[in-house]
Design an enzyme around this catalytic site. Structure first.
Site, PDB file in Angstrom:
ATOM      1  N   SER A  47      68.873  29.656 -25.656  1.00  0.00           N
ATOM      2  CA  SER A  47      67.464  29.893 -25.313  1.00  0.00           C
ATOM      3  C   SER A  47      67.348  31.034 -24.305  1.00  0.00           C
ATOM      4  CB  SER A  47      66.821  28.621 -24.763  1.00  0.00           C
ATOM      5  OG  SER A  47      66.719  27.651 -25.770  1.00  0.00           O
ATOM      6  N   SER A  86      62.823  26.473 -23.391  1.00  0.00           N
ATOM      7  CA  SER A  86      63.674  25.277 -23.378  1.00  0.00           C
ATOM      8  C   SER A  86      63.263  24.354 -24.514  1.00  0.00           C
ATOM      9  CB  SER A  86      63.544  24.547 -22.038  1.00  0.00           C
ATOM     10  OG  SER A  86      64.252  23.324 -22.063  1.00  0.00           O
ATOM     11  N   GLY A  87      64.169  24.144 -25.442  1.00  0.00           N
ATOM     12  CA  GLY A  87      63.865  23.243 -26.558  1.00  0.00           C
ATOM     13  C   GLY A  87      63.468  21.858 -26.085  1.00  0.00           C
ATOM     14  N   SER A  88      64.198  21.332 -25.119  1.00  0.00           N
ATOM     15  CA  SER A  88      63.934  19.975 -24.640  1.00  0.00           C
ATOM     16  C   SER A  88      62.881  19.912 -23.548  1.00  0.00           C
ATOM     17  CB  SER A  88      65.225  19.353 -24.100  1.00  0.00           C
ATOM     18  OG  SER A  88      65.633  20.005 -22.905  1.00  0.00           O
ATOM     19  N   GLY A  89      62.774  20.973 -22.746  1.00  0.00           N
ATOM     20  CA  GLY A  89      61.896  20.936 -21.582  1.00  0.00           C
ATOM     21  C   GLY A  89      62.444  20.046 -20.482  1.00  0.00           C
ATOM     22  N   GLU A 148      65.779  27.836 -31.593  1.00  0.00           N
ATOM     23  CA  GLU A 148      66.108  29.173 -31.068  1.00  0.00           C
ATOM     24  C   GLU A 148      65.676  30.279 -32.024  1.00  0.00           C
ATOM     25  OE1 GLU A 148      69.841  26.870 -29.123  1.00  0.00           O
ATOM     26  OE2 GLU A 148      70.125  28.087 -30.930  1.00  0.00           O
TER      27      GLU A 148
END
Length: 181
Positions: A47, A86-89, A148
């Protein structure tokens, strides 16, 4: 033969994710970028690499940009914008960066695969790429690959819009490109 199948799988998945992404995000993010004094970009792992792509092109477009974590990154201040990818946060280091930016008075945008997260709760806005339910395991696209690559495509289209909308000539962008390579 298998290479063509894999390419089609990736292109189809990215198309599905981008079609499920709110089309107003690009205008909103462009407005936030334009109104910021400076832009800071942060992420972790791949990311962060997507953020590097964005940072380079924004710099080519004439924006004042810094990548968080580089040795020459200045301190963030009020009226700056922190873009967190951020994919998850939920990445601990990025949560800390977000909290610090908010304390200082900077605005925060989260680009994520989830609409709800710790960073998302702190950010002014969350841009969810695709929809959470579309992020099931995909053959040949492990871990965060779908997020991504979808985010990279989304941000490249955003840059395309900025270049076109502002009439930035490629020659001007080339003048700003690194010449010590």
């Amino acid at each position: 033969m298998w290479q063509e199948e894999n390419q089609r799988l990736i292109i189809d998945k990215l198309s599905e994710m981008l079609k499920a992404t709110d089309t107003t995000y690009a205008e909103k993010l462009t407005a936030m970028i334009d109104s910021a004094k400076r832009i800071f970009i942060s992420g972790a792992g791949r990311s962060k690499l997507v953020g590097n792509f964005l940072g380079m092109r924004l710099m080519h477009c004439g924006y004042d940009v810094a990548i968080v974590g580089e040795i020459v990154t200045p301190s963030i201040k009020k009226d700056d914008l922190l873009i967190v990818i951020s994919g998850s946060g939920e990445t601990e280091q990025l949560i800390a960066f977000t909290k610090r930016a908010k304390e200082i008075g900077a605005k925060v945008v989260l680009i994520s695969s989830r609409s709800k997260s710790t960073i998302g709760d702190l950010a002014e806005v969350v841009f969810e790429i695709g929809k959470h339910e579309l992020y099931q395991k995909v053959k040949g696209m492990p871990m965060g690959t779908v997020f991504e690559l979808s985010t990279l495509c989304f941000l490249e289209a955003l840059i395309s819009h900025i270049v076109w909308e502002k009439g930035i000539p490629e020659e001007k962008m080339r003048e700003r490109h690194a010449n010590l390579e």
